[in-house]
Design a protein around this motif. Structure first.
Motif, mmCIF file in Angstrom:
data_model
loop_
_atom_site.group_PDB
_atom_site.id
_atom_site.type_symbol
_atom_site.label_atom_id
_atom_site.label_comp_id
_atom_site.label_asym_id
_atom_site.label_seq_id
_atom_site.Cartn_x
_atom_site.Cartn_y
_atom_site.Cartn_z
ATOM 1 N N VAL A 186 -7.886 4.417 0.695
ATOM 2 C CA VAL A 186 -8.022 3.014 1.146
ATOM 3 C C VAL A 186 -9.370 2.740 1.643
ATOM 4 O O VAL A 186 -9.775 3.093 2.651
ATOM 5 C CB VAL A 186 -6.916 2.501 1.693
ATOM 6 N N LEU B 192 -4.258 8.605 -2.968
ATOM 7 C CA LEU B 192 -4.759 7.273 -2.734
ATOM 8 C C LEU B 192 -5.661 7.217 -1.443
ATOM 9 O O LEU B 192 -5.384 7.565 -0.322
ATOM 10 C CB LEU B 192 -3.508 6.140 -2.248
ATOM 11 N N LEU C 36 -10.891 1.260 -7.786
ATOM 12 C CA LEU C 36 -10.461 -0.039 -7.960
ATOM 13 C C LEU C 36 -11.120 -1.046 -6.808
ATOM 14 O O LEU C 36 -11.032 -0.438 -5.629
ATOM 15 C CB LEU C 36 -9.001 -0.197 -7.655
ATOM 16 N N LEU D 130 0.874 -1.233 0.182
ATOM 17 C CA LEU D 130 0.037 -0.118 -0.068
ATOM 18 C C LEU D 130 0.807 1.314 -0.103
ATOM 19 O O LEU D 130 0.679 2.156 -0.625
ATOM 20 C CB LEU D 130 -0.950 0.119 1.367
ATOM 21 N N VAL E 223 -7.432 8.202 -6.316
ATOM 22 C CA VAL E 223 -7.660 6.551 -6.578
ATOM 23 C C VAL E 223 -8.360 5.995 -5.405
ATOM 24 O O VAL E 223 -7.732 6.145 -4.293
ATOM 25 C CB VAL E 223 -6.489 5.820 -7.006
ATOM 26 N N TYR F 168 -9.287 2.911 -3.249
ATOM 27 C CA TYR F 168 -8.761 1.386 -3.481
ATOM 28 C C TYR F 168 -9.777 0.565 -2.394
ATOM 29 O O TYR F 168 -9.397 0.540 -1.396
ATOM 30 C CB TYR F 168 -7.472 1.078 -2.959
ATOM 31 N N GLN F 169 -10.589 0.073 -2.936
ATOM 32 C CA GLN F 169 -11.525 -0.826 -2.052
ATOM 33 C C GLN F 169 -11.235 -2.472 -2.260
ATOM 34 O O GLN F 169 -11.084 -2.828 -3.317
ATOM 35 C CB GLN F 169 -13.108 -0.641 -2.617
ATOM 36 N N PHE G 195 2.085 1.751 -3.454
ATOM 37 C CA PHE G 195 1.212 2.030 -4.275
ATOM 38 C C PHE G 195 0.913 3.522 -4.045
ATOM 39 O O PHE G 195 0.642 4.525 -5.006
ATOM 40 C CB PHE G 195 -0.338 1.256 -4.070
ATOM 41 N N THR H 232 -6.778 -5.836 -8.962
ATOM 42 C CA THR H 232 -7.008 -4.449 -9.833
ATOM 43 C C THR H 232 -5.708 -3.688 -9.797
ATOM 44 O O THR H 232 -5.596 -3.086 -10.959
ATOM 45 C CB THR H 232 -8.080 -3.671 -8.830
ATOM 46 N N ARG H 233 -4.872 -3.777 -8.678
ATOM 47 C CA ARG H 233 -3.532 -3.115 -8.904
ATOM 48 C C ARG H 233 -2.635 -3.893 -9.987
ATOM 49 O O ARG H 233 -2.108 -3.017 -10.668
ATOM 50 C CB ARG H 233 -2.914 -3.086 -7.601
#
Length: 898
Positions: free
Chosen positions: A183, A181, A335, A167, A402, A404-405, A170, A381-382
């Motif tokens: 999360v 990002l 995502l 993470l 972005v 990120y789920q 990312f 997805t990443r």
């Protein structure tokens, strides 16, 4: 001192007295038990054709070097042995025949589930990995991480169990491109409703969580990663049903609550997201289906003691009533895993256009982008996003946030792969794309493990194709990855048994063109740098192994219960007026009752073409929906919108006006042939046609929609507007269409010098052999008599007749332009649309009609004529409306002149 009692006990410890008869009985019973399974399996294989017992193959070619080669060969053998054992177990008749009834007995009598599903109170079912997340060890503990890293089988990829490095990597990759990002770990059902599983009062105070979550959030906060803690929000609203009882996912209400929280955080991160003009609206509809956990109990529908579960979803629609679609240029990218896919991906059977991405977009009132893939939320997805970036398809261009789920259980069980670069590389040349039939050699693949325990019953797998060679072409200079169905309806396909070095042939299309339709399904993938750079393709549905596999009754994929017919459909019943819905549902029932090509409409004497009725039930037929509903043999030509707009623009550049004249379906003008209650008031049942025509008009295309005029005329005209026993409109409809076309184009022909003529009309009756009657093949049905009005010149002089190649008006299209005009099997001469239009205009017109579909071939014929549309002022394009979806030649883009 040992007592006498102790001595006796010590003596008996290693000795058991048993009678010879008992020993023989127990031995025989044991032997019968272990032999019966083998005998049943042998008999089963003799009298059936189960999946071939072919071990899985290596996903990679053998590495160079004796030591590495020996290790890989050993790993391959271990993999094959395990796969073989699992396959034997899965194909065992004992498993197939006895597991469902035994499972039912255990479920009803003892409230037992199985290795995937735990049974709670009432109808509550819980997914085991979600429970394991709560009851398992601290996922951030170094010992736990070390144990998980070494826990994988020798033939599997190395697991990276720690989510923090992935993470943070990312976050840094995104931050370097000016992107934030966010999360979103999504809580599991047991975290919020643990009291529905156990009696213990300690479980009645959510939220429950793994002890490692605090260390996880502390580390991310320190690194500057933004987090939405949904489990805390959900615990304060648990009185609302936030999770489905028989499914592992949230309810629409739970998803909506999450969308509220995420949208609020996005607004904080980029305050300029609000829009004053809402581009979206909500439409509510009910869904009733079988939850994924109920399906995992492996009980057939007939024995399952759990009712179907109901939910009311809120579909997000665009202003033209078409389904919401992601926008790749939007500033926000989601995502997500199956929590994002549910209510969006049709294959999950909980509806479409109503998922997390749609509702975040609705709340922001602006488009967002979305990449959603079932399963493996820790990396799938990443990895896909990284692949796009490495291929030069910069999906992060213009992004600000972005989201990120992923399911929170991934923190304790997921593979948190690192080294997934997000910096875009140079894009490949557009002309390097392949499509259509190709052949090549398998150089690597990633098959589905035989002991795959995923909840998702459909999965794509990648095959690396070496030297891909298009049909009648030269070999491509780069390897490609082709995604094929590795699992359909819970069964592995034959693609998993392909071997390195095997030659294969299949039809492909670039994967990015199919992402909206196929990108959300679970898929396996390569994540090494070499494979990330390879272009990706999708095997066509018709390719071997890509057709749905036969389904085991006990493990059948749950089907959506409100499906009205078997045809692909993009209908949105919630947005349909009541009479339209009644009409289309009645057609669907009629189609289900018979698969005959001709439908006898309630013994009324009216015959209807099945193909036309099927078209009406398909709903939205343009945009992304076209790939789902179109019968086009060329998927690239499925959508009518680009072809019509292209034809319009080409004509416009030459100073020519296009007028589109779709012929309405017979049942739309005469809905009482379908349902007697739809006679009064007259109702337009073709709302999807109206939406499409309005879309064309906004693009500048002139559409002459005859439907309203025909509905009005049918109550006053003496003669029907359609033949009862033929698929074409009647001579009376030709007259009506000619009058309306004249009124439409009169202003376009002002100042055009052309010799005018006088025409006379002659009325008569004609008995015809209708094409539908011929297909019906019923000699008891008497031929139909129709009324025709023929057109003749009063003063013949050049040019003679009603047609003239040099005319400023050109009529192109299908047989509706020829019927009653050319005679023969089209019944008559001098009484068709061209004839009546000449009489209305006062001069002959040019006609280029074809028998068959008037979509693509009509324009191809125009191109082949090579006259470059000299002297033309107006082009009339007339074709049956059913060809929007039913034309097998589709809607290709064709140049109008050389």
């Amino acid at each position: 001192m040992i007592t006498e009692r102790e001595a006796a006990a010590e003596k008996e410890i290693g000795h058991t007295d048993i009678s010879r008869r008992s020993a023989i009985f127990l031995t025989a019973a044991f032997l019968i038990l272990i032999v019966t399974g083998a005998v049943l399996d042998l008999v089963f294989r003799v009298f059936s054709t189960p999946d071939p017992l072919v071990p899985a193959v290596s996903a990679q070619p053998v590495q160079p070097g004796p030591f590495q080669a020996a290790r890989q060969i050993n790993a391959d053998k271990l993999s094959q042995i395990t796969a073989y054992e699992n396959q034997l177990n899965q194909q065992s008749p004992i498993t197939r025949w006895f597991v469902p009834p035994v499972q039912k007995l255990f479920f009803k009598a003892l409230r037992f589930g199985n290795e995937k599903v735990y049974v709670g109170k009432g109808k509550w079912l819980f997914y085991r990995p979600g429970m394991d997340y709560l009851t398992g060890a601290n996922f951030m503990n170094p010992r736990t991480l070390e144990s998980r890293a070494r826990s994988g089988a020798e033939w599997q990829d190395m697991t990276e169990p720690d989510p923090i490095p992935a993470l943070i990597e990312f976050k840094n990759e995104l931050e370097a491109q000016g992107i934030t990002l966010l999360v979103v770990p999504t809580p599991t059902k047991a975290m919020i409703y643990g009291d529905q599983f156990a009696i213990a009062k300690s479980l009645a105070s959510p939220p429950l969580n793994n002890p490692g979550y605090k260390a996880f959030t502390t580390a991310l906060n320190k690194a500057g990663v933004h987090i939405v803690h949904l489990h805390e929000l959900f615990s304060t609203h648990r009185e609302i049903p936030l999770y489905l009882q028989t499914d592992s996912h949230w309810t629409p209400a739970g998803m909506s609550l999450a969308a509220d929280a995420i949208s609020e955080r996005v607004r904080e991160l980029i305050p300029d997201t609000a829009k004053t003009n809402p581009p979206y609206r909500i439409s509510s509809t009910a869904i009733e289906t079988r939850g994924d956990l109920a399906a995992m109990l492996r009980m057939s529908d007939s024995t399952l003691p759990i009712n179907l579960e109901k939910a009311r979803i809120e579909q997000v629609l665009q202003q033209n009533n078409s389904p919401w679609q992601p926008e790749t240029s939007a500033p926000v990218l989601l995502l997500g895993d199956s929590f994002s896919n549910i209510y969006s991906l049709e294959g999950m059977n909980w509806g479409t256009s109503a998922g997390l991405a749609e509702h975040i977009s609705y709340r922001l009132q602006q488009p967002i982008d979305a990449i959603r893939i079932n399963d493996n939320g820790s990396f799938a997805t990443r990895a896909y996003l990284s692949r796009l970036q490495q291929q030069g398809k910069n999906r992060l261009s213009g992004k600000k946030v972005v989201i990120y789920q992923f399911a929170i259980r991934e923190l304790a069980k997921g593979n948190w792969k690192t080294q997934l670069p997000m910096t875009p590389k140079q894009a490949p040349r557009a002309d390097a794309l392949l499509r259509g039939s190709v052949s090549g050699t398998v150089s690597a693949l990633k098959p589905i493990s035989r002991n795959d325990d995923s909840t998702y019953r459909d999965c794509l797998i990648p095959i690396v194709l070496k030297n891909p060679t298009p049909k009648n072409g030269t070999a491509f200079q780069q390897d490609i990855i082709v995604y094929v169905w590795g699992m359909r309806n819970g069964k592995r396909t034959e693609w998993n048994q392909k071997r390195i070095g095997e030659s294969i042939s299949l039809r492909i299309t670039p994967f990015e063109e199919q992402e909206s339709r196929m990108g959300s399904f679970r898929r396996l993938d390569f994540t090494d740098e070499a494979h990330l750079l390879l272009p990706t393709y999708l095997a066509d549905e018709g390719a071997p192994g890509n057709t749905p596999a036969p389904t085991d009754v006990a493990a059948a994929e749950p089907k959506q219960q409100n499906t009205t017919h078997e045809h692909a459909t993009q209908r949105m019943p919630a947005s349909e007026p009541p009479q339209t819905k009644q009409f289309l549902d009645a057609i669907a029932s009629m189609l289900e009752a018979s698969d005959a090509p001709v439908v006898d409409a309630a013994d009324s004497g009216w015959l209807l073409l099945r193909q036309e009725l099927v078209h009406l039930t398909k709903g939205v037929f343009w945009g992304p929906a076209a790939a789902v509903v179109s019968e086009s043999e060329n998927e690239d030509a499925a959508d009518p919108l680009p072809a019509i707009l292209d034809f319009h623009h080409q004509l416009q550049q030459r100073g020519i006006s296009l007028v589109l004249v779709p012929v309405p379906p017979k049942a739309v003008i005469y809905p009482d042939t379908i349902d007697a209650d739809l006679t009064v008031p007259a109702t337009r049942a073709d709302m999807y046609h109206q939406q499409f025509y309005e879309l064309l008009r906004k693009e500048g295309v002139t559409v002459l929609d005859l439907t309203d005029k025909m509905i009005e005329a049918k109550t006053t005209d003496t003669f029907p507007l359609y033949c009862k026993q033929d698929s074409h409109w009647s001579p009376s409809a030709c007259q009506l269409a000619a009058r309306e076309i004249h009124a439409q184009i009169a202003s376009l022909l002002k100042g055009v010098a052309v010799p005018h003529k006088k025409y006379a009309r002659h009325e008569s009756n004609l008995t015809i052999e209708g094409d539908l009657r011929q297909k019906l093949n019923d000699t008891t049905v008497k031929p139909e008599t129709i009324h025709i009005v023929s057109i003749f010149e009063q003063q013949p002089s050049p040019p003679e007749g009603t047609t003239w190649k040099e005319s400023p008006v050109l009529l192109i299209g299908d047989s509706h332009t020829l019927v009653y005009h050319v005679g023969g099997d089209l019944h008559a001469e001098h009484a068709g649309l061209a004839d009546h239009l000449a009489a209305e205009l006062g001069f002959p017109i040019d006609v280029m009609g074809i028998r068959g579909s008037g979509t693509t071939m009509a324009r191809v014929s125009l191109l082949r004529r090579k006259d470059s549309l000299t002297n033309k002022k107006v082009v009339l394009w007339c074709f049956t409306a059913r060809d929007f979806t039913e034309s097998t030649s589709g809607w290709a883009i064709v140049p109008v002149a050389r």
